[in-house]
Design a protein around this motif. Structure first.
Motif, PDB file in Angstrom:
ATOM      1  N   ILE A   1      46.911  20.218 -26.660  1.00 25.28           N
ATOM      2  CA  ILE A   1      48.335  20.448 -26.909  1.00 25.28           C
ATOM      3  C   ILE A   1      48.605  20.623 -28.405  1.00 25.28           C
ATOM      4  O   ILE A   1      49.299  21.547 -28.819  1.00 25.28           O
TER       5      ILE A   1
ATOM      6  N   ALA B   1      45.431  29.168 -26.373  1.00 27.32           N
ATOM      7  CA  ALA B   1      46.117  29.621 -25.164  1.00 27.32           C
ATOM      8  C   ALA B   1      46.486  31.098 -25.260  1.00 27.32           C
ATOM      9  O   ALA B   1      46.790  31.613 -26.334  1.00 27.32           O
TER      10      ALA B   1
ATOM     11  N   LYS C   1      52.344  18.062 -22.165  1.00 30.10           N
ATOM     12  CA  LYS C   1      51.631  18.481 -20.955  1.00 30.10           C
ATOM     13  C   LYS C   1      52.471  18.196 -19.716  1.00 30.10           C
ATOM     14  O   LYS C   1      52.593  19.020 -18.809  1.00 30.10           O
TER      15      LYS C   1
ATOM     16  N   TRP D   1      49.992  24.288 -32.235  1.00 30.93           N
ATOM     17  CA  TRP D   1      50.364  23.921 -30.873  1.00 30.93           C
ATOM     18  C   TRP D   1      49.710  24.860 -29.864  1.00 30.93           C
ATOM     19  O   TRP D   1      49.669  26.070 -30.050  1.00 30.93           O
ATOM     20  N   LEU D   2      49.169  24.291 -28.807  1.00 26.19           N
ATOM     21  CA  LEU D   2      48.502  25.018 -27.720  1.00 26.19           C
ATOM     22  C   LEU D   2      47.420  25.964 -28.235  1.00 26.19           C
ATOM     23  O   LEU D   2      47.347  27.134 -27.830  1.00 26.19           O
TER      24      LEU D   2
ATOM     25  N   ALA E   1      54.992  30.246 -27.954  1.00 24.82           N
ATOM     26  CA  ALA E   1      55.293  28.848 -27.630  1.00 24.82           C
ATOM     27  C   ALA E   1      56.789  28.565 -27.687  1.00 24.82           C
ATOM     28  O   ALA E   1      57.302  27.724 -26.932  1.00 24.82           O
TER      29      ALA E   1
ATOM     30  N   PRO F   1      45.362  26.233 -22.992  1.00 19.54           N
ATOM     31  CA  PRO F   1      45.110  25.764 -24.364  1.00 19.54           C
ATOM     32  C   PRO F   1      43.939  24.791 -24.412  1.00 19.54           C
ATOM     33  O   PRO F   1      43.640  24.100 -23.428  1.00 19.54           O
TER      34      PRO F   1
END
Length: 726
Positions: free
Chosen positions: A149, A171, A132, A167-168, A377, A146
Motif C-alpha cells: 500500500i 499497480a 487495503k 502509494w500502491l 490513485a 500493488p
C-alpha cells in the motif's frame, strides 16, 4: 438578539412569530413535554425538538428561537445533529467496524460511534491495513495489484526522501474502468446518471442505466482512439456539468488519455493559459451555454483562446449550420467516424498508478495557476472520502452543483460511480426554483452545496414547498459557512446532518471533515479526514499538542493517499514542503489556511493565512469578523473584512466591504452601520477592535471556486484611498 431559555418560552412568544394560535398551543405542549423528559438545555432536547416540533413549513424565526434557546448557555460548538447507534451501525464505516473493529483496535474497540476517533487515528498509523480494507470495500480492482500500500522511501538519515511516500507501487489499473465495472454493488439495469435541463422542470427526469453508460462511453473512447493521438495525450473539457461531459470525461480516462479540466466560466486568456500549460492536443466544448432565456457563447471563447482541434456539441435548438474552424469537428461527425463500433466494448488502457488521469488548476488568483495532476490513485481518495464521511453507497443519488473545471466535478464522478451511486445533474443555474424541484424529483440522498448558494436560497426562499425528505445528509465545501444559514438548510430536510468538508485540488479530496458517527456542530468540522493528520502551528512554527485547543496556520502530515507529488509548472517540494517543520522524522506539508481547534475538539476554518490581519497587535482572521458583522443588519447580504495599513504608516485599519440584499439600496446610513458593526465586534470579539470605514459594493470579487479575493479588495481600497487624496 437575546433568546429566552426553552423553559421560559410562552404560547404568546410563538404566536408573535406569526404562528396561528391553535398551532402555537400544540407546539408549546410538545415542547413542554420534551423539556420534562430531557431538560431545557441538552443536546438530546434539541434532537427531540428537531424530530417532533420543527418542520420546513414553520417560520425560520421559530427554528432560531428553539435552537438558541436550547443552547443559550452551552458555550461553543453546540451539536445541531446527533447520531444514534442504530443509524451509525448501518453506515459504511459502522458496518466495517462491526465486522472488524476488534481486529483493528483490539481491546480499545467498543462500538462504531464511541470508537470512531480511535479508528481515525488507526487509519493514520496503519495505512497498509486501513487502505487495503477501504479499497476492498469499494471493490477497487487493478490489472496488476500493488506490491504494497505504502512505500515510505526513508533516506539514510531516517527522513523521507519523498515526503509523501509512494502509494500502491507497481499497480496498474484504470479508474474509469472501475466506474463502469459490474460488481456486487450494481447491475446493468441500475441508474447511473439522472439529469434535467433548466426550463424542462415539469418534464420527466432523464435517466441512463449502467448498460447505456457503457455503450456511450465505449463509443466516445473508440472515436478518441480514431483521432490517432499518442497515448497519454492531454485532452481538455470546457463544458457545463452535463451527462455528455461525464461520458467524455470517463472515455478520455478509459482510453488512456489525460483530462484537462477548464471551467466553462473562464475568459479566453484563462482558457489559453491552461491549454498551453497542459499541452492539450484537443478540446471538447459546445457552441453555447443556455441559461434560462440567455445563450452564452462558449465555442467562440475556445476559438479566441486559439485552442487545438475542438470537438463541438451543438446545443438543442441552436443553429446546426454554425461554421467551425478548419480542423474542428462537430460532435455528430466525431461519433459518426466509429458508428460501426456502437455496442462494441472498448478495452480499457491500464496504466501505472503514478500516470496522470487529470490535470486540474488552482484558482490562479495570483499569477499563473498551479497545474496539479491527479494520478490513477487520486480518484480512489475522492471516492474513499465519500464512502467514509458522506456515507455514499449503492442506491444513493448524489447531487453537487459544480463543474469539471474544479476538483468537485471529477470528485462527484468518482465519489458516486466508484461507490455504486447515481450522479444527479441539473443543467442550469442552481439558484432558482428549478434546482430544488430537481432535488425533490430525483430523490437526491446526498446534496452538496457551497455557502453562497445556501445564502441565496435563504434570501429568496426558492426552495419553499419542495420535499427534500429523501436527503440523508448534506455536504458543504468551498468557503467558511454560517451558523444561521446552515441551521436554515438543515431545517429544509428535517434536520439531516451537514458534513463540512475541506481539502484541496492537490489532495484530491479533504483533510478535515465531519462524520455520521459523530455529533455535528454548525460551521465546524468534527474530525480529520480518514488517513489524514492535522497540525496547528504555534507562533514559533512548532505544532501545538494535538489534543489542545489553539489557533494557527494549518500543516498536514505528508503521508496522504492520493495527494499530489508533482506540479507541471512549479517545484512541488518548494510549494508544499520547503521550510516546513519536521515532526517525528517527517517534514509537514504546507496548506496555508488558518485553523482553530476548539475546547470541544471541533475545528473551525478561518480563511487563508494571508487573510489574517493585525489589529492593534492582535491577530484576527477576516472570517471571524465577517461572521459577526453578517448578522448585524437584516439588509446586509454579506461582508468582507480587510486590514489596510494607512498611507502615512501606523497599525492596520479595519475596513468592511458590504453587499446589501437589495443592490439598489442607496439609502443605507453607512455611519450608523459602522457604529452597529463596531458595537457587535467589540462586544463579541474584542473591545479594542474598531471598524474604520464601511464601503458598499454591488458584489464581492471571487475566484471561480467562490472564494472571496480579499487581496483584490485591499488593492481596490488602496486605489480608492489614493484617489480620494488626489
Amino acid at each position: 438578539m437575546a433568546y429566552k431559555g426553552l423553559d421560559r418560552i410562552t404560547v404568546s412568544d410563538i404566536e408573535a412569530l406569526g404562528i396561528e394560535s391553535e398551532a402555537a398551543k400544540r407546539l408549546h405542549a410538545t415542547l413542554t413535554n420534551i423539556i420534562q423528559n430531557y431538560g431545557p438545555a441538552t443536546p438530546h432536547t434539541w434532537r427531540n425538538i428537531t424530530a417532533h416540533v420543527l418542520s420546513p413549513e414553520l417560520p425560520f424565526s421559530f427554528h432560531q428561537m428553539l435552537y438558541y434557546g436550547c443552547y443559550k448557555d452551552f458555550g461553543p460548538d453546540p451539536p445541531a445533529w446527533l447520531p444514534d447507534s442504530e443509524t451509525a451501525n448501518l453506515t459504511n464505516v459502522g458496518q466495517l467496524l462491526e465486522r472488524r473493529g476488534k481486529e483493528f483496535l483490539g481491546s480499545r474497540y467498543k462500538d462504531p460511534m464511541s470508537s470512531f476517533s480511535d479508528f481515525q487515528e488507526f487509519s493514520v498509523s496503519n495505512p497498509e491495513v486501513y487502505w487495503k480494507a477501504v479499497l476492498d470495500e469499494m471493490n477497487a480492482s487493478f490489472s496488476v495489484p500493488p506490491q504494497c500500500i505504502l512505500r515510505e522511501n526513508l533516506s539514510g538519515d531516517g527522513q523521507l526522501s519523498v515526503p509523501g511516500g509512494q502509494w500502491l507501487p507497481g499497480a496498474f489499473g484504470n479508474p474509469a474502468k472501475n466506474c463502469l465495472s459490474l460488481n456486487r454493488k450494481r447491475s446493468l439495469n441500475d441508474t447511473m446518471v439522472i439529469w434535467r435541463d433548466e426550463g424542462n422542470d415539469d418534464l420527466p427526469l432523464n435517466k441512463m442505466t449502467l448498460k447505456e453508460l457503457h455503450t456511450e462511453v465505449w463509443l466516445v473512447a473508440h472515436a478518441l482512439k480514431a483521432l490517432g493521438l499518442e497515448k497519454g495525450s492531454a485532452i481538455a473539457i470546457d463544458m457545463p456539468m452535463h451527462v455528455n461531459s461525464v461520458i467524455i470525461y470517463l472515455a478520455i480516462v478509459l482510453a488512456g488519455y489525460v483530462v484537462v479540466s477548464i471551467a466553462d466560466s473562464f475568459a479566453p486568456p484563462e482558457i489559453s493559459t491552461r491549454l498551453k500549460i497542459s499541452e492539450a492536443k484537443a478540446i471538447f466544448t459546445q457552441d453555447l451555454i443556455v441559461r434560462g432565456e440567455k445563450s452564452l457563447p462558449l465555442y467562440s471563447k475556445i476559438v479566441a483562446a486559439q485552442s487545438p482541434m475542438a470537438i463541438v456539441i451543438l446545443t438543442k435548438g441552436s443553429n446546426s449550420s454554425m461554421k467551425l474552424r478548419d480542423g474542428d469537428i462537430s460532435w455528430h461527425d466525431f461519433l459518426e467516424t466509429v458508428k460501426d463500433f456502437k455496442e462494441d466494448e472498448f478495452a480499457a488502457v491500464e496504466q501505472p498508478i503514478e500516470a496522470f488521469t487529470n490535470i486540474l488548476f488552482s484558482s490562479g488568483t495570483t499569477g499563473e495557476p498551479k497545474a496539479i495532476p491527479w494520478t490513477h490513485a487520486t480518484p480512489f481518495k475522492a471516492a474513499a472520502d465519500a464512502w467514509c464521511h458522506m456515507d455514499i453507497r449503492i442506491g444513493d443519488v448524489v447531487s453537487w452543483p459544480t463543474n469539471l473545471g474544479w476538483m468537485m466535478g471529477p470528485w462527484l464522478v468518482y465519489a458516486s460511480l466508484l461507490n455504486g451511486a447515481s450522479i444527479a445533474l441539473y443543467n442550469g443555474s442552481p439558484l432558482g426554483s428549478g434546482f430544488p424541484k430537481f432535488v425533490q424529483d430525483a430523490k437526491v440522498t446526498m446534496l452538496g452545496v457551497i455557502p453562497s448558494i445556501v445564502r441565496t436560497w435563504k434570501s429568496t426562499n426558492s426552495v419553499s414547498g419542495y420535499d427534500w425528505s429523501t436527503i440523508r445528509c448534506f455536504g458543504s465545501t468551498g468557503e467558511a459557512s454560517n451558523v444561521d444559514e446552515y441551521l436554515w438548510l438543515m431545517g429544509r430536510a428535517r434536520y439531516k446532518p451537514i458534513i463540512e468538508y475541506c481539502g484541496g485540488t492537490e489532495i484530491g479530496g479533504g483533510f478535515v471533515s465531519g462524520s455520521l458517527l459523530q455529533a455535528q456542530s454548525l460551521a465546524a468540522f468534527s474530525t480529520p479526514a480518514m488517513g489524514c493528520s492535522l497540525f496547528i502551528l504555534g507562533n514559533d512554527g512548532v505544532p501545538i499538542p494535538q489534543n489542545e485547543p489553539g489557533v494557527g496556520e494549518l500543516a498536514l502530515g505528508p503521508l496522504m493517499f492520493g495527494a499530489s507529488s508533482t506540479l507541471l509548472n512549479a517545484d512541488h517540494y518548494d510549494v508544499y514542503f520547503k521550510e516546513m517543520p519536521v515532526w517525528n522524522g517527517k517534514v509537514l506539508r504546507r496548506h496555508g489556511d488558518v485553523f482553530e481547534r476548539t475546547s470541544r475538539g471541533y475545528y473551525h476554518a478561518h480563511g487563508r493565512a494571508d487573510d489574517t490581519m493585525n489589529l492593534g497587535g492582535i491577530k484576527v482572521s477576516s472570517v471571524e469578523i465577517e461572521r459577526i458583522c453578517n448578522e448585524v443588519d437584516s439588509d446586509v447580504l454579506e461582508t468582507a473584512a480587510i486590514g489596510v495599513p494607512p498611507a502615512v504608516g501606523g497599525p492596520e485599519q479595519l475596513v468592511l466591504a458590504v453587499v446589501f440584499k437589495n443592490s439598489d439600496n442607496q439609502t443605507a446610513d453607512l455611519n450608523q452601520l459602522r457604529t452597529s458593526f463596531n458595537s457587535a465586534v467589540q462586544k463579541k470579539l474584542n473591545p479594542l477592535f474598531k471598524v474604520s470605514r464601511v464601503v458598499p459594493l454591488p458584489s464581492l470579487p471571487r475566484t471561480a471556486t467562490n472564494k472571496v479575493m480579499r487581496r483584490i479588495l485591499r488593492q481596490q481600497y488602496a486605489q480608492l484611498d489614493q484617489s480620494a487624496k488626489l
